[in-house]
Write a protein that holds these residues in place. Structure first.
Motif: not given
Ligand SMILES: [Zn+2]
Length: 306
Positions: A169-173, A202-203, A280-287, A289-294
């Motif tokens: 799978l691609p490195a995405t949220i 590197p990620m 970089f990409e960020s997501f907020f699950n309401r608690y 923030a999750l960020t993935l950087g590749s």
């Protein structure tokens, strides 16, 4: 806070301990059933709590488990023969195992597997019964906790199975969310595992508060709850700080109160001072923030303007 690395001999031993359990369960499909893990450990506590990986002892353990199961419920053997699964000698006894009908809270699932991790790592035994306050200094405690988390990650994500799935799978949220659903684990723990094990390039992952909506307890000097570097990131970008990462994230994030917060390019310097671009990409699950950087590419050095 930067995650504590589990590496070398300890990491190898923990991987072997977990792969014995996965083999003992007949290499199940995700999501892993924790009731089955507990039952297997109950049936042969001694074998699964030793670093012994000899084939003969594995065979003896299978026989021991098979015998115990047969004595407890003889029809299990008939089930096993019917299903041609005699080689595994492990048919979970659904009558004996009380399957919790209520969907277990995902967070409990992690905590419980963390405890299973402590219980199977032989060198944790002395720490589990004594007065941990006096026997463990802070650093030692951190290592023990990191090892139990490492074991939990290995077990809940079924080792190579997750590595194969995530590499396709691609490195995405989005990929991380898909894998979280498949394996029945939290998005945070899936992101952690995705970073730790799957990538050659590197990620980095960051778990933090909403970058644009900080709560009153936000500490600007320690903005990241977890800062999880991949092994190659740790190796080449060891000087990058959580403050730099958080500043980069804050730059592109929106004020949205949930879901996708945005994506953007972040420039980071490697240990030799050369700059590189990360997506970089960020997501907020309401608690959280999750960020993935590749890693994307090396920065071009000064471009002459003609
Ligand atoms: Zn613990």
């Amino acid at each position: 806070m930067k995650s504590t690395e589990v590496a070398g001999r300890e990491a190898e031993d923990i991987k072997n301990l977990v792969s014995k359990i996965i083999r003992g369960l007949g290499s199940p499909e995700p999501p892993l059933n924790l009731e089955h893990v507990r039952e297997l450990l109950r049936l042969d506590r001694h074998y699964y709590r030793s670093t012994d990986t000899g084939l003969i002892n594995e065979f003896i353990s299978r026989m021991r488990i098979g015998t115990k199961q047969f004595l407890a419920r003889p029809t299990l053997l008939i089930d096993a023969i019917r299903k041609f699964e005699l080689s595994a000698l492990w048919i979970p006894d659904s009558r004996r195992i009380m399957v919790d009908k209520a969907v277990p809270k995902l967070k409990w699932r992690w905590n419980e597997t963390h405890e299973i991790g402590h219980s199977i790592i032989p060198w944790h035994a002395p720490f589990l019964h004594g007065d941990t306050q006096t026997t463990l200094n802070l650093k030692c405690h951190e290592i023990i906790e990191a090892e139990a988390n490492y074991a939990a990650g290995q077990l809940l994500f079924l080792q190579d199975r997750f590595i194969d799935d995530s590499r396709s799978l691609p490195a995405t949220i989005e990929s991380v969310k898909q894998l979280a659903a498949d394996y029945g684990n939290t998005i945070t723990s899936t992101l952690w595992r995705f970073i730790e094990e799957t990538s050659e390039k590197p990620m980095v992952a960051i778990v933090s508060q909403h970058p644009k909506r900080p709560k009153p307890d936000f500490d600007p000097l320690q903005p990241c709850k977890y800062f999880i570097p991949s092994p190659t990131f740790r190796h080449h970008f060891g000087k990058v700080t959580e403050l730099q990462l958080f500043a980069g994230i804050k730059d592109y994030c929106s004020y949205r109160s949930g879901g996708h917060l945005g994506n953007g390019e972040v420039r980071l310097a490697d240990d030799r001072g050369a700059f590189h671009i990360f997506e970089f990409e960020s997501f907020f699950n309401r608690y959280e923030a999750l960020t993935l950087g590749s890693y994307k590419s090396q920065c071009r050095t000064a471009v002459a303007v003609l």
